[in-house]
Write an enzyme that holds these catalytic residues in place. Sequence first.
Site, PDB file in Angstrom:
ATOM      1  N   GLN A  60       0.831  -1.198   0.000  1.00  0.00           N
ATOM      2  CA  GLN A  60       0.000   0.000   0.000  1.00  0.00           C
ATOM      3  C   GLN A  60       0.869   1.253   0.000  1.00  0.00           C
ATOM      4  O   GLN A  60       2.071   1.199   0.252  1.00  0.00           O
ATOM      5  CB  GLN A  60      -0.900   0.005   1.242  1.00  0.00           C
ATOM      6  CG  GLN A  60      -0.132  -0.096   2.555  1.00  0.00           C
ATOM      7  CD  GLN A  60      -0.936  -0.699   3.673  1.00  0.00           C
ATOM      8  OE1 GLN A  60      -2.165  -0.697   3.651  1.00  0.00           O
ATOM      9  NE2 GLN A  60      -0.266  -1.238   4.680  1.00  0.00           N
ATOM     10  N   HIS A  90      -8.738   2.895  19.631  1.00  0.00           N
ATOM     11  CA  HIS A  90      -7.969   1.817  20.249  1.00  0.00           C
ATOM     12  C   HIS A  90      -8.591   1.342  21.557  1.00  0.00           C
ATOM     13  O   HIS A  90      -8.618   0.139  21.840  1.00  0.00           O
ATOM     14  CB  HIS A  90      -6.521   2.273  20.454  1.00  0.00           C
ATOM     15  CG  HIS A  90      -5.803   2.529  19.176  1.00  0.00           C
ATOM     16  ND1 HIS A  90      -5.014   3.638  18.960  1.00  0.00           N
ATOM     17  CD2 HIS A  90      -5.777   1.821  18.009  1.00  0.00           C
ATOM     18  CE1 HIS A  90      -4.513   3.597  17.736  1.00  0.00           C
ATOM     19  NE2 HIS A  90      -4.970   2.508  17.137  1.00  0.00           N
ATOM     20  N   ASP A 112       0.147  -0.142  14.028  1.00  0.00           N
ATOM     21  CA  ASP A 112       0.551   1.060  14.764  1.00  0.00           C
ATOM     22  C   ASP A 112       0.750   0.780  16.250  1.00  0.00           C
ATOM     23  O   ASP A 112       1.394   1.547  16.953  1.00  0.00           O
ATOM     24  CB  ASP A 112      -0.461   2.194  14.566  1.00  0.00           C
ATOM     25  CG  ASP A 112      -1.874   1.788  14.964  1.00  0.00           C
ATOM     26  OD1 ASP A 112      -2.104   1.480  16.147  1.00  0.00           O
ATOM     27  OD2 ASP A 112      -2.761   1.794  14.087  1.00  0.00           O
ATOM     28  N   ASP A 169      -8.253  -5.289  13.622  1.00  0.00           N
ATOM     29  CA  ASP A 169      -7.968  -3.862  13.478  1.00  0.00           C
ATOM     30  C   ASP A 169      -7.465  -3.638  12.059  1.00  0.00           C
ATOM     31  O   ASP A 169      -6.281  -3.423  11.823  1.00  0.00           O
ATOM     32  CB  ASP A 169      -6.929  -3.442  14.517  1.00  0.00           C
ATOM     33  CG  ASP A 169      -6.552  -1.976  14.421  1.00  0.00           C
ATOM     34  OD1 ASP A 169      -7.205  -1.238  13.659  1.00  0.00           O
ATOM     35  OD2 ASP A 169      -5.589  -1.570  15.101  1.00  0.00           O
ATOM     36  N   THR A 221      -7.670  -2.079   7.918  1.00  0.00           N
ATOM     37  CA  THR A 221      -7.957  -0.876   7.154  1.00  0.00           C
ATOM     38  C   THR A 221      -9.352  -1.018   6.549  1.00  0.00           C
ATOM     39  O   THR A 221     -10.093  -1.952   6.849  1.00  0.00           O
ATOM     40  CB  THR A 221      -6.916  -0.686   6.039  1.00  0.00           C
ATOM     41  OG1 THR A 221      -6.989  -1.818   5.147  1.00  0.00           O
ATOM     42  CG2 THR A 221      -5.506  -0.601   6.603  1.00  0.00           C
ATOM     43  N   GLU A 222      -9.706  -0.079   5.685  1.00  0.00           N
ATOM     44  CA  GLU A 222     -10.975  -0.177   4.971  1.00  0.00           C
ATOM     45  C   GLU A 222     -10.962  -1.419   4.067  1.00  0.00           C
ATOM     46  O   GLU A 222      -9.896  -1.949   3.750  1.00  0.00           O
ATOM     47  CB  GLU A 222     -11.189   1.074   4.113  1.00  0.00           C
ATOM     48  CG  GLU A 222     -11.164   2.372   4.907  1.00  0.00           C
ATOM     49  CD  GLU A 222     -12.334   2.483   5.852  1.00  0.00           C
ATOM     50  OE1 GLU A 222     -13.412   2.876   5.422  1.00  0.00           O
ATOM     51  OE2 GLU A 222     -12.154   2.161   7.037  1.00  0.00           O
TER      52      GLU A 222
END
Length: 275
Positions: free
Chosen positions: A31, A62, A86, A155, A157-158
């Site tokens: 990405q 979070h 992250d 968790d 991403t889109e």
Amino acid sequence: MELWYTEKQTEHFGITAKIKRTLHTEKTDFQQLDVIETEEFGNMLVLDGMVMTTEKDEFVYHEMVAHVPLFTHPNPKHVLVVGGGDGGVIREVLKHPSVEKATLVEIDGKVIEYSKKYLPSIATALNDPRVDVQVDDGFLHIAKAESAYDVIMVDSTEPVGPAVKLFEKGFYQGIAKALKEDGIFVAQTDNPWFHGELIRKVYADVQEIFPITRLYTANIPTYPSGLWTFTIGSKTYDPLHVEPSRFYDIETKYFTKDLHKAAFALPRFVDDLIK
């Protein structure tokens, strides 16, 4: 000259932030990764043009991913986080004293690397001895696991690029297999203003697999529309019926024991999506 970053959230709508400078930009194997320093929200992680987290509002997402399932489960010892490179969810997971091991499976090692460098307050727990960081495909990791985890948190991403398969029914079936007999999982499921059909589909898929399925929300300023949803699937424990004695004090900025229950009170248009 002023510099502004705009995330185009639909064909006709987006959000814009004034930026001080670009800290890092790179096309990884998976990405486009950018880290920018903004005037209002501090350092911001952007993947494929979408805001993933910022220093100012990261705690909402979070905390709500981690604490809702971890307070619902009476004794979570082994936790898996799929995505979340992250480190923010891991940081929150480790606030629970029962957790003996937290496994993080992130497909893109560059997310971990640059979160540690530019988002240290979020990535602070990634070097904790209780954490097993694996740079790997979460979908494949789930497929190989069986009765291994008390709680699984997705968790992601889109639903674009490598994350598409993390929103498919087969993935949720794999999660059910990877969980112990009383396990719980939670996944971020986007916003109801622009992606109502996605929420409807995911909820229906999860409901076919888990006897207890719930939807809850949180307010996150830098996410599309500001209203975000999470779908939780549980084999045994209902997040709406947690004994008050199970809540204990941890350091949070958003989550409270009262908010735990209140988050499941849905606006009618959101509730209509899952009926």
